[in-house]
Design a protein around this motif. Sequence first.
Motif, mmCIF file in Angstrom:
data_model
loop_
_atom_site.group_PDB
_atom_site.id
_atom_site.type_symbol
_atom_site.label_atom_id
_atom_site.label_comp_id
_atom_site.label_asym_id
_atom_site.label_seq_id
_atom_site.Cartn_x
_atom_site.Cartn_y
_atom_site.Cartn_z
ATOM 1 N N LYS A 89 -12.579 4.121 2.356
ATOM 2 C CA LYS A 89 -13.710 4.991 2.020
ATOM 3 C C LYS A 89 -14.035 5.980 3.139
ATOM 4 O O LYS A 89 -14.241 7.164 2.904
ATOM 5 C CB LYS A 89 -14.931 4.116 1.735
ATOM 6 C CG LYS A 89 -16.152 4.863 1.299
ATOM 7 C CD LYS A 89 -17.270 3.882 0.972
ATOM 8 C CE LYS A 89 -18.522 4.588 0.530
ATOM 9 N NZ LYS A 89 -19.591 3.651 0.179
ATOM 10 N N ILE A 90 -14.091 5.490 4.369
ATOM 11 C CA ILE A 90 -14.527 6.319 5.490
ATOM 12 C C ILE A 90 -13.374 7.049 6.174
ATOM 13 O O ILE A 90 -13.503 8.212 6.562
ATOM 14 C CB ILE A 90 -15.303 5.471 6.526
ATOM 15 C CG1 ILE A 90 -16.467 4.736 5.870
ATOM 16 C CG2 ILE A 90 -15.768 6.313 7.703
ATOM 17 C CD1 ILE A 90 -17.516 5.632 5.240
ATOM 18 N N TYR A 91 -12.239 6.381 6.322
ATOM 19 C CA TYR A 91 -11.121 6.948 7.085
ATOM 20 C C TYR A 91 -9.899 7.264 6.222
ATOM 21 O O TYR A 91 -8.821 7.503 6.747
ATOM 22 C CB TYR A 91 -10.722 5.992 8.215
ATOM 23 C CG TYR A 91 -11.793 5.862 9.260
ATOM 24 C CD1 TYR A 91 -11.929 6.789 10.276
ATOM 25 C CD2 TYR A 91 -12.706 4.804 9.216
ATOM 26 C CE1 TYR A 91 -12.926 6.684 11.227
ATOM 27 C CE2 TYR A 91 -13.707 4.682 10.164
ATOM 28 C CZ TYR A 91 -13.810 5.621 11.162
ATOM 29 O OH TYR A 91 -14.814 5.505 12.104
ATOM 30 N N GLU A 92 -10.072 7.229 4.897
ATOM 31 C CA GLU A 92 -8.985 7.493 3.963
ATOM 32 C C GLU A 92 -7.751 6.656 4.283
ATOM 33 O O GLU A 92 -6.615 7.122 4.213
ATOM 34 C CB GLU A 92 -8.660 8.987 3.929
ATOM 35 C CG GLU A 92 -9.817 9.821 3.414
ATOM 36 C CD GLU A 92 -9.531 11.304 3.367
ATOM 37 O OE1 GLU A 92 -8.464 11.744 3.848
ATOM 38 O OE2 GLU A 92 -10.394 12.023 2.850
ATOM 39 N N GLY A 93 -7.993 5.404 4.660
ATOM 40 C CA GLY A 93 -6.913 4.464 4.924
ATOM 41 C C GLY A 93 -6.267 4.595 6.292
ATOM 42 O O GLY A 93 -5.298 3.899 6.598
ATOM 43 N N ASN A 94 -6.774 5.472 7.138
ATOM 44 C CA ASN A 94 -6.187 5.737 8.448
ATOM 45 C C ASN A 94 -6.779 4.794 9.497
ATOM 46 O O ASN A 94 -7.843 5.068 10.055
ATOM 47 C CB ASN A 94 -6.429 7.205 8.828
ATOM 48 C CG ASN A 94 -5.847 7.573 10.164
ATOM 49 O OD1 ASN A 94 -5.336 6.727 10.899
ATOM 50 N ND2 ASN A 94 -5.925 8.848 10.495
ATOM 51 N N LYS A 96 -5.755 4.243 12.463
ATOM 52 C CA LYS A 96 -5.779 4.899 13.779
ATOM 53 C C LYS A 96 -7.110 5.628 13.976
ATOM 54 O O LYS A 96 -7.685 5.605 15.065
ATOM 55 C CB LYS A 96 -4.606 5.858 13.909
ATOM 56 C CG LYS A 96 -4.533 6.547 15.242
ATOM 57 C CD LYS A 96 -3.341 7.505 15.300
ATOM 58 C CE LYS A 96 -3.363 8.304 16.577
ATOM 59 N NZ LYS A 96 -2.305 9.322 16.586
ATOM 60 N N GLY A 97 -7.613 6.256 12.921
ATOM 61 C CA GLY A 97 -8.890 6.956 13.005
ATOM 62 C C GLY A 97 -10.034 6.010 13.327
ATOM 63 O O GLY A 97 -10.914 6.318 14.125
ATOM 64 N N LEU A 98 -10.004 4.830 12.707
ATOM 65 C CA LEU A 98 -11.040 3.826 12.971
ATOM 66 C C LEU A 98 -10.976 3.356 14.421
ATOM 67 O O LEU A 98 -11.986 3.335 15.122
ATOM 68 C CB LEU A 98 -10.876 2.629 12.032
ATOM 69 C CG LEU A 98 -11.744 1.415 12.329
ATOM 70 C CD1 LEU A 98 -13.221 1.742 12.217
ATOM 71 C CD2 LEU A 98 -11.379 0.270 11.396
ATOM 72 N N VAL A 99 -9.792 2.995 14.870
ATOM 73 C CA VAL A 99 -9.634 2.485 16.236
ATOM 74 C C VAL A 99 -9.993 3.546 17.259
ATOM 75 O O VAL A 99 -10.699 3.268 18.235
ATOM 76 C CB VAL A 99 -8.203 1.936 16.470
ATOM 77 C CG1 VAL A 99 -7.998 1.533 17.921
ATOM 78 C CG2 VAL A 99 -7.930 0.754 15.543
ATOM 79 N N SER A 100 -9.560 4.775 17.042
ATOM 80 C CA SER A 100 -9.885 5.831 18.007
ATOM 81 C C SER A 100 -11.392 6.093 18.023
ATOM 82 O O SER A 100 -11.958 6.353 19.083
ATOM 83 C CB SER A 100 -9.101 7.113 17.730
ATOM 84 O OG SER A 100 -9.484 7.691 16.513
ATOM 85 N N ASN A 101 -12.043 5.982 16.880
ATOM 86 C CA ASN A 101 -13.493 6.153 16.839
ATOM 87 C C ASN A 101 -14.194 5.032 17.607
ATOM 88 O O ASN A 101 -15.172 5.266 18.310
ATOM 89 C CB ASN A 101 -13.981 6.191 15.389
ATOM 90 C CG ASN A 101 -15.386 6.721 15.266
ATOM 91 O OD1 ASN A 101 -16.134 6.789 16.227
ATOM 92 N ND2 ASN A 101 -15.754 7.090 14.066
ATOM 93 N N LEU A 102 -13.678 3.819 17.493
ATOM 94 C CA LEU A 102 -14.248 2.703 18.251
ATOM 95 C C LEU A 102 -14.126 2.936 19.757
ATOM 96 O O LEU A 102 -15.058 2.681 20.514
ATOM 97 C CB LEU A 102 -13.550 1.386 17.882
ATOM 98 C CG LEU A 102 -13.818 0.834 16.489
ATOM 99 C CD1 LEU A 102 -12.894 -0.345 16.204
ATOM 100 C CD2 LEU A 102 -15.270 0.428 16.333
ATOM 101 N N ILE A 103 -12.971 3.456 20.157
ATOM 102 C CA ILE A 103 -12.721 3.683 21.587
ATOM 103 C C ILE A 103 -13.486 4.912 22.085
ATOM 104 O O ILE A 103 -14.241 4.832 23.054
ATOM 105 C CB ILE A 103 -11.210 3.821 21.862
ATOM 106 C CG1 ILE A 103 -10.504 2.491 21.557
ATOM 107 C CG2 ILE A 103 -10.953 4.256 23.301
ATOM 108 C CD1 ILE A 103 -8.994 2.588 21.501
ATOM 109 N N LEU A 104 -13.299 6.043 21.421
ATOM 110 C CA LEU A 104 -13.914 7.289 21.875
ATOM 111 C C LEU A 104 -15.427 7.289 21.690
ATOM 112 O O LEU A 104 -16.140 7.949 22.442
ATOM 113 C CB LEU A 104 -13.292 8.485 21.153
ATOM 114 C CG LEU A 104 -11.791 8.694 21.406
ATOM 115 C CD1 LEU A 104 -11.256 9.826 20.538
ATOM 116 C CD2 LEU A 104 -11.517 8.953 22.875
#
Length: 125
Positions: A89-94, A96-104
Motif C-alpha cells: 500500500k505505502i511502498y508499492e511492494g518496494n 528497499k523503500g521501507l528500509v531506506s525510510n527507516l534508516i534515513l
Amino acid sequence: MVQQISDAELEIMKIVWGNPEKVTLFSYIMDGLSARGKPCQKNTLIVILSRLINKGFLSAKKIGRHNEYTTLVSEAEYQTVQTKNFLDKIYEGNAKGLVSNLILGDLLTDEEYEDLKKMLEKGKE
C-alpha cells in the motif's frame, strides 16, 4: 487469507498470543485488558471475541460455564500479512523503500540498525 482486524480486536489477540498456555480463558483476557489499562465490559468483550471467531482468528470450546479460546492465526502470520499489505500500500511492494525510510528517517536505534545490518549480511550467505 488473514483478514484485517480492528485495534480493539488486535489488543485482545495480543493478550491471547502472549498467553503461555495453549488455551485462553475469558477471565485471562479480562485481566489482561485491565493490566494494560484498557478495561472492557463483559458484553463488549463477548462481542469482540465473537467477531474474532467469525474472522477465523480464534476458536472457542465451551467447558462447563466457561469458554476456552484457541488461536487459529499466529502472531507471526498476522504480522507477515500486515507487513506485506503495508509494503504494497505505502511502498508499492518496494522493501528497499521501507528500509531506506527507516534508516534515513532516523527511525531505528543504533542497536536496531546493527541488528538489521547483520540480518541482511546473513541473508546473503
